[in-house]
Design an enzyme around this catalytic site. Sequence first.
Site, PDB file in Angstrom:
ATOM      1  N   ALA A  66       0.866  -1.176   0.000  1.00 53.44           N
ATOM      2  CA  ALA A  66       0.000   0.000   0.000  1.00 53.44           C
ATOM      3  C   ALA A  66       0.905   1.229   0.000  1.00 53.44           C
ATOM      4  O   ALA A  66       2.049   1.163   0.471  1.00 53.44           O
ATOM      5  CB  ALA A  66      -0.886  -0.018   1.232  1.00 53.44           C
ATOM      6  N   GLY A 111       0.738  -5.203   0.809  1.00 55.04           N
ATOM      7  CA  GLY A 111      -0.439  -5.312  -0.055  1.00 55.04           C
ATOM      8  C   GLY A 111      -0.155  -6.085  -1.336  1.00 55.04           C
ATOM      9  O   GLY A 111      -1.073  -6.667  -1.922  1.00 55.04           O
ATOM     10  N   GLU A 114      -0.515  -9.595  -0.516  1.00 57.13           N
ATOM     11  CA  GLU A 114      -1.949  -9.812  -0.234  1.00 57.13           C
ATOM     12  C   GLU A 114      -2.761  -9.914  -1.528  1.00 57.13           C
ATOM     13  O   GLU A 114      -3.648 -10.762  -1.650  1.00 57.13           O
ATOM     14  CB  GLU A 114      -2.476  -8.676   0.653  1.00 57.13           C
ATOM     15  CG  GLU A 114      -1.878  -8.736   2.054  1.00 57.13           C
ATOM     16  CD  GLU A 114      -2.215  -7.510   2.881  1.00 57.13           C
ATOM     17  OE1 GLU A 114      -1.863  -6.380   2.477  1.00 57.13           O
ATOM     18  OE2 GLU A 114      -2.841  -7.667   3.938  1.00 57.13           O
ATOM     19  N   GLU A 134       4.791  -5.039   7.190  1.00 60.30           N
ATOM     20  CA  GLU A 134       4.057  -3.964   7.869  1.00 60.30           C
ATOM     21  C   GLU A 134       4.526  -3.748   9.304  1.00 60.30           C
ATOM     22  O   GLU A 134       4.495  -2.637   9.822  1.00 60.30           O
ATOM     23  CB  GLU A 134       2.541  -4.266   7.855  1.00 60.30           C
ATOM     24  CG  GLU A 134       1.895  -4.168   6.480  1.00 60.30           C
ATOM     25  CD  GLU A 134       1.948  -5.458   5.684  1.00 60.30           C
ATOM     26  OE1 GLU A 134       2.713  -6.378   6.047  1.00 60.30           O
ATOM     27  OE2 GLU A 134       1.225  -5.549   4.684  1.00 60.30           O
TER      28      GLU A 134
HETATM   29  N1  DAK Z   1       4.615   3.184  -0.829  1.00 55.41           N
HETATM   30  C1  DAK Z   1       4.993   4.338  -1.398  1.00 55.41           C
HETATM   31  N2  DAK Z   1       6.129   4.480  -2.094  1.00 55.41           N
HETATM   32  C2  DAK Z   1       6.913   3.406  -2.209  1.00 55.41           C
HETATM   33  C3  DAK Z   1       6.586   2.160  -1.635  1.00 55.41           C
HETATM   34  C4  DAK Z   1       5.361   2.074  -0.915  1.00 55.41           C
HETATM   35  N3  DAK Z   1       4.925   0.932  -0.365  1.00 55.41           N
HETATM   36  N4  DAK Z   1       7.564   1.277  -1.913  1.00 55.41           N
HETATM   37  C5  DAK Z   1       8.472   1.959  -2.637  1.00 55.41           C
HETATM   38  N5  DAK Z   1       8.087   3.219  -2.823  1.00 55.41           N
HETATM   39  C6  DAK Z   1       8.792   4.281  -3.557  1.00 55.41           C
HETATM   40  C7  DAK Z   1      10.008   4.772  -2.780  1.00 55.41           C
HETATM   41  O1  DAK Z   1       9.613   5.724  -1.819  1.00 55.41           O
HETATM   42  C8  DAK Z   1      10.832   5.385  -3.901  1.00 55.41           C
HETATM   43  O2  DAK Z   1      10.293   6.653  -4.225  1.00 55.41           O
HETATM   44  P1  DAK Z   1      11.266   7.901  -4.570  1.00 55.41           P
HETATM   45  O3  DAK Z   1      12.123   8.073  -3.373  1.00 55.41           O
HETATM   46  O4  DAK Z   1      12.033   7.461  -5.792  1.00 55.41           O
HETATM   47  O5  DAK Z   1      10.306   9.030  -4.827  1.00 55.41           O
HETATM   48  C9  DAK Z   1      10.553   4.445  -5.066  1.00 55.41           C
HETATM   49  O6  DAK Z   1       9.336   3.758  -4.761  1.00 55.41           O
HETATM   50  C10 DAK Z   1      11.643   3.404  -5.277  1.00 55.41           C
HETATM   51  O7  DAK Z   1      11.846   2.761  -4.031  1.00 55.41           O
HETATM   52  P2  DAK Z   1      13.287   2.588  -3.360  1.00 55.41           P
HETATM   53  O8  DAK Z   1      14.190   3.701  -3.762  1.00 55.41           O
HETATM   54  O9  DAK Z   1      13.047   2.367  -1.903  1.00 55.41           O
HETATM   55  O10 DAK Z   1      13.786   1.252  -4.074  1.00 55.41           O
HETATM   56  P3  DAK Z   1      14.773   0.149  -3.492  1.00 55.41           P
HETATM   57  O11 DAK Z   1      15.051  -0.763  -4.623  1.00 55.41           O
HETATM   58  O12 DAK Z   1      15.923   0.786  -2.774  1.00 55.41           O
HETATM   59  O13 DAK Z   1      13.931  -0.638  -2.388  1.00 55.41           O
HETATM   60  C11 DAK Z   1      11.951  -1.764  -1.530  1.00 55.41           C
HETATM   61  C12 DAK Z   1      12.812  -1.386  -2.768  1.00 55.41           C
HETATM   62  C13 DAK Z   1      10.671  -2.443  -2.060  1.00 55.41           C
HETATM   63  C14 DAK Z   1      12.745  -2.785  -0.665  1.00 55.41           C
HETATM   64  C15 DAK Z   1      11.660  -0.510  -0.702  1.00 55.41           C
HETATM   65  O14 DAK Z   1      11.098   0.482  -1.591  1.00 55.41           O
HETATM   66  C16 DAK Z   1      10.668  -0.737   0.380  1.00 55.41           C
HETATM   67  O15 DAK Z   1      11.005  -1.253   1.433  1.00 55.41           O
HETATM   68  N6  DAK Z   1       9.400  -0.308   0.147  1.00 55.41           N
HETATM   69  C17 DAK Z   1       8.371  -0.409   1.151  1.00 55.41           C
HETATM   70  C18 DAK Z   1       7.873  -1.832   1.215  1.00 55.41           C
HETATM   71  C19 DAK Z   1       6.839  -1.978   2.273  1.00 55.41           C
HETATM   72  O16 DAK Z   1       7.067  -1.742   3.474  1.00 55.41           O
HETATM   73  N7  DAK Z   1       5.661  -2.417   1.855  1.00 55.41           N
HETATM   74  C20 DAK Z   1       4.567  -2.599   2.736  1.00 55.41           C
HETATM   75  C21 DAK Z   1       3.772  -1.340   2.721  1.00 55.41           C
HETATM   76  S1  DAK Z   1       2.564  -1.388   3.988  1.00 55.41           S
HETATM   77  C22 DAK Z   1      -4.207  -0.970   5.825  1.00 55.41           C
HETATM   78  C23 DAK Z   1      -4.310  -1.164   4.476  1.00 55.41           C
HETATM   79  C24 DAK Z   1      -3.295  -1.758   3.813  1.00 55.41           C
HETATM   80  C25 DAK Z   1      -2.173  -2.116   4.475  1.00 55.41           C
HETATM   81  C26 DAK Z   1      -2.083  -1.905   5.827  1.00 55.41           C
HETATM   82  C27 DAK Z   1      -3.097  -1.352   6.511  1.00 55.41           C
HETATM   83  N8  DAK Z   1      -5.234  -0.275   6.504  1.00 55.41           N
HETATM   84  C28 DAK Z   1      -5.675   0.941   5.936  1.00 55.41           C
HETATM   85  C29 DAK Z   1      -5.566  -0.674   7.846  1.00 55.41           C
HETATM   86  C30 DAK Z   1      -1.062  -2.600   3.755  1.00 55.41           C
HETATM   87  C31 DAK Z   1       0.123  -2.112   4.140  1.00 55.41           C
HETATM   88  C32 DAK Z   1       1.277  -2.191   3.298  1.00 55.41           C
HETATM   89  O17 DAK Z   1       1.277  -2.731   2.210  1.00 55.41           O
END
Ligand code: DAK
Length: 262
Positions: A66, A111, A114, A134
């Site tokens: 997300a 997400g 998921e 998360e």
């Molecule tokens: N959201 C927004 N932007 C994201 C992103 C994300 N999930 N993942 C990556 N990006 C963006 C980065 O900010 C970066 O943007 P700029 O800085 O270039 O503007 C760009 O994509 C490239 O990312 P990186 O520079 O970080 O690329 P790397 O290759 O170094 O790293 C990575 C890739 C996938 C390991 C890293 O980007 C990362 O850790 N991303 C976050 C992954 C993550 O934590 N995903 C889970 C998100 S939480 C809910 C509803 C839904 C959910 C929860 C609750 N409710 C409303 C209750 C679900 C939650 C999730 O999915």
Amino acid sequence: MAYENIIFEKKGPIAIIKFNRPKALNAINPDVLKEVGQALDEIEADKAIKVLVLTGEGEKAFVAGADISVMVNLSPLEARKFSRDGQDMLFRLEALAIPVIACVNGFALGGGTEIAMACDFIYASDKAKFGQPEINLGIIPGFGGTQRLARLVGKAMAKELCMTGVIISAQEAKEIGLVNKVFPHEQLWEETMKTADLLATKGRVSMKAVKRCIDRGLDVDLRSGCYLEADNFAICMTSPDGKEGLSAFLEKRKPEFKGELP
Ligand code: DAK
């Protein structure tokens, strides 16, 4: 309608939804959910579509979760709506009458995992990565992750993934039963389309019945699941497709399924 956050294509009987925010690694925001909903409306209305494939645009990601930049500003009610909208989208994927393949070409985190789990099965690139990170953000999966993961890989493994937030390789995901098959990155699309083509040759009525029996059957006890199977068996057996399939075998010819119910 015009799509901006996804690419929606139809190739013969196969519909393809590509998450299309590669600069943000295809992170899911409310606009993505809305557009996927519209694409699903189109798919449901088009009886010529027999298979749906979900994948991600760009080289790096299926969906990296997300959109964190959106989530950070949500009020409690908005967070619940976002979570419910995401959950509803995934229930719709599961309720589709046609098979849905997740073609995971890169990061499928939070997400992303998921969404992939709500598809009928997952084909992954050897570069793909999975996880529910998360916990590292101080939150929990919000699109059904705690529920589907435990059902797919078991309680203990689901807890390990959701509690540690570790990211696993496609091969590890295959070993725990999350992923069906892993392909070399450059062969993933071709292999996915081969299976999609094969699925498109099957009868629509029996395809829907298999999907319902397995999905709904897992939510009930064995005997109730078998009764569900018997009902669906009867429907298939007496449907035009069932009659065509059985007759075609006896007449030593290929069946021509029309996908109709009397
Ligand atoms: N959201 C927004 N932007 C994201 C992103 C994300 N999930 N993942 C990556 N990006 C963006 C980065 O900010 C970066 O943007 P700029 O800085 O270039 O503007 C760009 O994509 C490239 O990312 P990186 O520079 O970080 O690329 P790397 O290759 O170094 O790293 C990575 C890739 C996938 C390991 C890293 O980007 C990362 O850790 N991303 C976050 C992954 C993550 O934590 N995903 C889970 C998100 S939480 C809910 C509803 C839904 C959910 C929860 C609750 N409710 C409303 C209750 C679900 C939650 C999730 O999915």
